[in-house]
Design a protein around this motif. Sequence first.
Motif, PDB file in Angstrom:
ATOM      1  N   THR A  37      53.356  26.773  44.227  1.00  0.00           N
ATOM      2  CA  THR A  37      52.880  28.153  44.144  1.00  0.00           C
ATOM      3  C   THR A  37      53.584  29.012  45.182  1.00  0.00           C
ATOM      4  O   THR A  37      54.149  30.049  44.865  1.00  0.00           O
ATOM      5  CB  THR A  37      51.359  28.220  44.368  1.00  0.00           C
ATOM      6  OG1 THR A  37      51.020  27.487  45.557  1.00  0.00           O
ATOM      7  CG2 THR A  37      50.601  27.658  43.194  1.00  0.00           C
ATOM      8  N   TRP A  54      54.995  32.305  43.465  1.00  0.00           N
ATOM      9  CA  TRP A  54      54.693  33.577  44.143  1.00  0.00           C
ATOM     10  C   TRP A  54      55.967  34.355  44.476  1.00  0.00           C
ATOM     11  O   TRP A  54      55.898  35.504  44.901  1.00  0.00           O
ATOM     12  CB  TRP A  54      53.905  33.332  45.422  1.00  0.00           C
ATOM     13  CG  TRP A  54      52.454  32.969  45.315  1.00  0.00           C
ATOM     14  CD1 TRP A  54      51.552  32.990  46.357  1.00  0.00           C
ATOM     15  CD2 TRP A  54      51.692  32.526  44.184  1.00  0.00           C
ATOM     16  NE1 TRP A  54      50.309  32.567  45.929  1.00  0.00           N
ATOM     17  CE2 TRP A  54      50.367  32.282  44.600  1.00  0.00           C
ATOM     18  CE3 TRP A  54      52.007  32.296  42.835  1.00  0.00           C
ATOM     19  CZ2 TRP A  54      49.368  31.830  43.742  1.00  0.00           C
ATOM     20  CZ3 TRP A  54      51.019  31.840  41.977  1.00  0.00           C
ATOM     21  CH2 TRP A  54      49.721  31.631  42.428  1.00  0.00           C
ATOM     22  N   ARG A  65      49.474  33.921  39.017  1.00  0.00           N
ATOM     23  CA  ARG A  65      48.245  33.910  39.829  1.00  0.00           C
ATOM     24  C   ARG A  65      47.013  33.934  38.932  1.00  0.00           C
ATOM     25  O   ARG A  65      46.028  33.221  39.191  1.00  0.00           O
ATOM     26  CB  ARG A  65      48.227  35.124  40.761  1.00  0.00           C
ATOM     27  CG  ARG A  65      49.159  35.028  41.969  1.00  0.00           C
ATOM     28  CD  ARG A  65      49.080  36.314  42.782  1.00  0.00           C
ATOM     29  NE  ARG A  65      49.849  36.253  44.009  1.00  0.00           N
ATOM     30  CZ  ARG A  65      49.375  35.871  45.188  1.00  0.00           C
ATOM     31  NH1 ARG A  65      48.111  35.500  45.292  1.00  0.00           N
ATOM     32  NH2 ARG A  65      50.143  35.857  46.266  1.00  0.00           N
ATOM     33  N   ARG A  69      44.147  31.036  38.847  1.00  0.00           N
ATOM     34  CA  ARG A  69      42.796  31.363  39.317  1.00  0.00           C
ATOM     35  C   ARG A  69      41.740  31.187  38.238  1.00  0.00           C
ATOM     36  O   ARG A  69      40.655  30.654  38.511  1.00  0.00           O
ATOM     37  CB  ARG A  69      42.768  32.803  39.834  1.00  0.00           C
ATOM     38  CG  ARG A  69      41.388  33.231  40.352  1.00  0.00           C
ATOM     39  CD  ARG A  69      41.425  34.601  40.970  1.00  0.00           C
ATOM     40  NE  ARG A  69      40.112  34.995  41.467  1.00  0.00           N
ATOM     41  CZ  ARG A  69      39.842  36.163  42.044  1.00  0.00           C
ATOM     42  NH1 ARG A  69      40.811  37.056  42.208  1.00  0.00           N
ATOM     43  NH2 ARG A  69      38.620  36.437  42.466  1.00  0.00           N
TER      44      ARG A  69
END
Length: 382
Positions: A37, A54, A65, A69
């Motif tokens: 990530t 990221w 993301r 999540r």
Amino acid sequence: MTRNIVHLVSPYLFNTGSWIYSQMKNLKGYESHVFTTFRENPEQYPHESVVAAWEFPEPKKFVSRFMLRFFDRQGVFYRPHHDRLKPLLYQAHMGFEGVRWLEFVKGTKTPLVTTFYGQDVSKLGRLEYWQKKYLKLFEYGSLFLAEGSNLKNELVKLGCPEEKVAVQHLGVDPAKYRVKKREGAHGGKTIILQAASYKPKKGYQTAIAAIKDLAETRNDFEFRVIGSGSAEEVAEMESWVTEYGVGDKVVLLGALKHDQYRAELAAADIFFHPSQLAPDGDTEGGAPVGITEACAMGLPVVATLHADIPEVVLDGKTGLLAPEKDHKALASHLSKLIDNPALRDELGAAGRRRIETEYNIFIQMEKLARLYDDVIKKWQTK
């Protein structure tokens, strides 16, 4: 022909992830790449081939993301990187990483190996959500690795076919942990060292209670602690030191870089690690890698009969073990070792020999390479 594998670990790489880095750097016959990530500690764990979600341009970063999540999914925009590397297998570090990358890996028709390390079994494995996710992972995954027999048994209880599970010890390079003659590096006092995050399973309250017991009868030691945690965990640790009245015996060093940590190991006389079952069910699962590193440094270990610790620390041979949360017994073990430097040397030397034969990173990586070879061969002949 380059034989690529991709390690799935997030972030790459957290401060205490030295064992993962050691695997990547010491594995022979394969070239390691990383999907993650985000990056962390790049100076401590340098690696050229890292792809971090990221770092994707928007809107790919936002979507990545969002999927992680809300859907526990990774790999949405990684297909071009898979096509570029053409890995022979994916290696997920932690059960939840295997789950998050499962659909992506399935889509690439590549074998998946997942290593479980502890809380991914003992803590997450108690939750129905993860139990269901793990069953899907067990169905597709080619191989599941556990660092000890206890953790292997826990995986089987969760529904993993026993024939898919292998014990793979976490190894260290003995050459990086040179045994030194300890001659009172801290004012002649016996140095007791614990190194771990401030998670409940690490047993810090029990450790502080044992130090209080020890301080009631002697003044010739110092307890040095390497570790940190959330603001609440740090405050709790500091409150225990005050509550138990051992502020003059305890030195909280905070989180240290790995080279600083090894320097503390070299100066210590006893390694202390009273792991225990946490209130939320979290356990070590296997054994803390810090114990393996301490044994490699020739330190006697005082620890608990918890998870796979007795597989690494042989009670009475390489260290002294006590029941979980038994601070009186732990204090007695510490006192015995303080009084007997010859016993410390004897246990420490035996622990070092055990690491050289059973937890040597080079021996373990030869074994891991053979396991990978077998997975790939079976996959290609399906």
